[in-house]
Write a protein that holds these residues in place. Structure first.
Motif, PDB file in Angstrom:
ATOM      1  N   ALA A  41       1.252  -0.864  -0.287  1.00 36.68           N
ATOM      2  CA  ALA A  41      -0.130  -0.168   0.342  1.00 36.68           C
ATOM      3  C   ALA A  41       0.640   1.196  -0.062  1.00 36.68           C
ATOM      4  O   ALA A  41       0.686   2.563  -0.219  1.00 36.68           O
ATOM      5  N   GLY A  42       1.946   1.325   0.443  1.00 39.77           N
ATOM      6  CA  GLY A  42       2.899   2.370   0.082  1.00 39.77           C
ATOM      7  C   GLY A  42       4.420   2.363   0.376  1.00 39.77           C
ATOM      8  O   GLY A  42       4.684   1.376  -0.119  1.00 39.77           O
ATOM      9  N   GLU A  43       5.204   3.298   0.484  1.00 40.05           N
ATOM     10  CA  GLU A  43       6.256   3.758  -0.197  1.00 40.05           C
ATOM     11  C   GLU A  43       7.135   3.748   1.741  1.00 40.05           C
ATOM     12  O   GLU A  43       6.802   4.673   1.555  1.00 40.05           O
ATOM     13  N   TYR A  44       8.218   3.499   1.141  1.00 39.54           N
ATOM     14  CA  TYR A  44       9.104   3.378   2.589  1.00 39.54           C
ATOM     15  C   TYR A  44      10.269   3.638   1.894  1.00 39.54           C
ATOM     16  O   TYR A  44      10.880   3.327   0.994  1.00 39.54           O
ATOM     17  N   ASP A  45      11.474   4.092   2.908  1.00 41.66           N
ATOM     18  CA  ASP A  45      12.786   4.868   2.492  1.00 41.66           C
ATOM     19  C   ASP A  45      13.296   3.840   3.304  1.00 41.66           C
ATOM     20  O   ASP A  45      15.162   3.884   3.080  1.00 41.66           O
ATOM     21  N   LEU A  46      12.246   3.219   4.102  1.00 41.99           N
ATOM     22  CA  LEU A  46      13.600   1.892   4.513  1.00 41.99           C
ATOM     23  C   LEU A  46      12.353   0.950   5.596  1.00 41.99           C
ATOM     24  O   LEU A  46      11.600   1.661   6.471  1.00 41.99           O
ATOM     25  N   ILE A  47      13.205  -0.472   5.420  1.00 35.34           N
ATOM     26  CA  ILE A  47      12.620  -1.486   6.355  1.00 35.34           C
ATOM     27  C   ILE A  47      13.739  -1.563   7.694  1.00 35.34           C
ATOM     28  O   ILE A  47      14.363  -2.174   7.237  1.00 35.34           O
ATOM     29  N   LEU A  48      12.894  -1.069   8.375  1.00 34.56           N
ATOM     30  CA  LEU A  48      13.217  -2.370   9.423  1.00 34.56           C
ATOM     31  C   LEU A  48      12.891  -4.530  10.182  1.00 34.56           C
ATOM     32  O   LEU A  48      11.428  -3.648   9.814  1.00 34.56           O
ATOM     33  N   LEU A  49      13.933  -5.150  10.059  1.00 35.55           N
ATOM     34  CA  LEU A  49      12.407  -6.099  10.013  1.00 35.55           C
ATOM     35  C   LEU A  49      12.931  -7.333  10.757  1.00 35.55           C
ATOM     36  O   LEU A  49      14.595  -7.841  10.869  1.00 35.55           O
ATOM     37  N   ASP A  50      12.612  -7.545  11.799  1.00 31.33           N
ATOM     38  CA  ASP A  50      13.245  -8.540  12.206  1.00 31.33           C
ATOM     39  C   ASP A  50      12.475  -9.849  11.519  1.00 31.33           C
ATOM     40  O   ASP A  50      12.255 -10.362  10.840  1.00 31.33           O
ATOM     41  N   VAL A  51      13.519 -11.042  12.277  1.00 32.88           N
ATOM     42  CA  VAL A  51      13.729 -12.570  11.943  1.00 32.88           C
ATOM     43  C   VAL A  51      12.473 -12.961  11.755  1.00 32.88           C
ATOM     44  O   VAL A  51      11.448 -13.939  11.195  1.00 32.88           O
ATOM     45  N   MET A  52      12.021 -13.175  13.565  1.00 26.78           N
ATOM     46  CA  MET A  52      11.336 -14.393  13.413  1.00 26.78           C
ATOM     47  C   MET A  52      10.172 -13.632  14.233  1.00 26.78           C
ATOM     48  O   MET A  52       9.399 -12.120  15.452  1.00 26.78           O
ATOM     49  N   LEU A  53       8.808 -14.137  13.869  1.00 24.50           N
ATOM     50  CA  LEU A  53       7.316 -13.304  13.744  1.00 24.50           C
ATOM     51  C   LEU A  53       6.237 -14.531  13.610  1.00 24.50           C
ATOM     52  O   LEU A  53       6.331 -16.109  13.402  1.00 24.50           O
ATOM     53  N   PRO A  54       5.301 -14.054  13.912  1.00 29.40           N
ATOM     54  CA  PRO A  54       4.218 -14.900  14.475  1.00 29.40           C
ATOM     55  C   PRO A  54       4.175 -15.934  13.237  1.00 29.40           C
ATOM     56  O   PRO A  54       3.160 -17.600  13.824  1.00 29.40           O
ATOM     57  N   THR A 101      13.357  -0.872  -1.843  1.00 31.07           N
ATOM     58  CA  THR A 101      14.126  -0.557   0.196  1.00 31.07           C
ATOM     59  C   THR A 101      15.041  -0.601   0.447  1.00 31.07           C
ATOM     60  O   THR A 101      14.534  -1.854   0.745  1.00 31.07           O
ATOM     61  N   PRO A 102      15.484   0.017   1.076  1.00 31.04           N
ATOM     62  CA  PRO A 102      16.786  -0.361   2.234  1.00 31.04           C
ATOM     63  C   PRO A 102      15.802  -0.947   2.812  1.00 31.04           C
ATOM     64  O   PRO A 102      14.730  -1.252   3.428  1.00 31.04           O
ATOM     65  N   VAL A 103      17.114  -2.288   3.815  1.00 35.58           N
ATOM     66  CA  VAL A 103      16.551  -2.803   4.267  1.00 35.58           C
ATOM     67  C   VAL A 103      17.334  -3.456   5.805  1.00 35.58           C
ATOM     68  O   VAL A 103      18.484  -3.828   5.702  1.00 35.58           O
ATOM     69  N   ILE A 104      17.176  -3.419   6.846  1.00 37.40           N
ATOM     70  CA  ILE A 104      17.953  -3.468   8.099  1.00 37.40           C
ATOM     71  C   ILE A 104      17.294  -5.027   9.267  1.00 37.40           C
ATOM     72  O   ILE A 104      16.137  -4.385   9.428  1.00 37.40           O
ATOM     73  N   VAL A 105      17.910  -5.449   9.187  1.00 37.64           N
ATOM     74  CA  VAL A 105      17.664  -6.749   9.828  1.00 37.64           C
ATOM     75  C   VAL A 105      17.875  -6.545  10.888  1.00 37.64           C
ATOM     76  O   VAL A 105      18.764  -6.216  11.672  1.00 37.64           O
ATOM     77  N   LEU A 106      16.573  -6.978  12.218  1.00 41.74           N
ATOM     78  CA  LEU A 106      17.085  -7.166  13.522  1.00 41.74           C
ATOM     79  C   LEU A 106      17.029  -8.725  13.898  1.00 41.74           C
ATOM     80  O   LEU A 106      15.830  -8.741  13.860  1.00 41.74           O
TER      81      LEU A 106
END
Length: 222
Positions: A42-55, A73-78
Motif C-alpha cells: 500500500a505504501g512507499e518506504y525509505d527504509l524497512i526494519l525487519l525482525d526475523v522471528m515472527l508469529p 527499499t533498504p532493509v536492516i534486519v533486527l
C-alpha cells in the motif's frame, strides 16, 4: 523519512517508533508478515526494519519476496542470531545491514542514517548549496551564515527535497513520506510546510519551485 517496522515485540516496537518519531520520522508498525506485506503493497518506504522471528513465519521470507519483486527499499534486519553464517545469509538475501539484539538505540539510528546515505549516493551528512548548509543528522540549517531552527516535519521535508535536488515530488508523495496512516491529513498540510521552508530559505541560493498540478522541486541558483 517513512519507515516500515516489522517486529512482533510490542514493547520493543514502541520504543523504536518513539525514538524515530522524536527525529521526525514516520513509522508504520507491522507485527506479522501478513501485516507487513499489506503495508508494503500500500505504501512507499525509505527504509524497512525487519525482525526475523515472527508469529506467522520467517522475516527472511519477506526479504526474499521483497527482493524478488524488484523492491529496492533498504532493509536492516533486527536479529537475535549472532552466528556469522546467519548474518552472511541475510546479507546474501539482500539485506543492507543487520543489528543484533539486544542493541543500543543510538547504534540502530546511526545504522539507519548510514544506509539512507548510501541509498542517496553520498557518504556526507552535511549538504551544501551555495550559501545554504544543511545537516539532517544534527537537524541544523544555516542560511547565509544564519542558523535557522526547524521543526521536525520541516526538517524531514527539507531532507527529502535536498537529497534529490531537481526532482519533482507530488503533494501525495510528500504526504505519504511525512505522515503515518493514523494521521488524518490532507495535501493542504504539505502546502503549509512548503510555505514555512520557503520563508526559511528566502533570499538564499535555494528555492522551492511549484510545478502546478505536478508538485514541488528544490532548485539551486548557484
Amino acid at each position: 523519512m517513512r519507515f516500515l517496522l516489522i517486529e512482533d515485540n510490542a514493547e520493543l516496537a514502541g520504543a523504536i517508533s518513539a525514538r524515530m518519531n522524536l527525529d521526525g520520522h514516520v513509522v508504520d508498525h507491522a507485527g506479522t508478515l501478513a501485516e507487513a506485506s499489506a503495508f508494503a503493497e500500500a505504501g512507499e518506504y525509505d527504509l524497512i526494519l525487519l525482525d526475523v522471528m515472527l508469529p506467522d513465519g520467517d522475516g527472511r521470507d519477506f526479504l526474499r519476496r521483497h527482493r524478488a519483486g524488484q523492491g529496492d527499499t533498504p532493509v536492516i534486519v533486527l536479529t537475535a542470531r549472532s552466528q556469522v553464517s546467519d548474518r552472511v545469509g541475510m546479507l546474501d538475501l539482500g539485506a543492507d545491514d543487520y543489528v543484533t539484539k539486544p542493541f543500543d538505540h543510538a547504534e540502530l539510528e546511526a545504522r539507519c542514517r548510514a544506509v539512507l546515505r548510501r541509498r542517496a549516493g553520498t557518504s556526507r551528512t552535511v549538504l551544501r548549496f551555495g550559501d545554504v548548509t544543511f545537516d539532517a543528522v544534527a537537524g541544523q540549517l544555516t542560511v547565509a551564515g544564519r542558523a535557522v531552527a526547524l521543526r521536525n516535519r520541516e526538517l524531514r521535508l527539507l531532507e527529502l527535497l535536498a537529497n534529490a535536488p531537481g526532482r519533482i515530488f507530488s503533494k501525495q508523495k510528500l504526504v505519504d513520506r511525512l505522515f503515518s496512516y493514523d494521521e488524518d491529513v490532507s495535501e493542504n498540510a504539505v502546502e503549509v510546510y512548503i510555505g514555512r521552508l520557503r520563508k526559511h530559505l528566502d533570499g538564499s541560493d535555494l528555492r522551492i519551485t511549484t510545478h502546478r498540478g505536478i508538485g514541488y522541486r528544490l532548485d539551486h541558483d548557484g
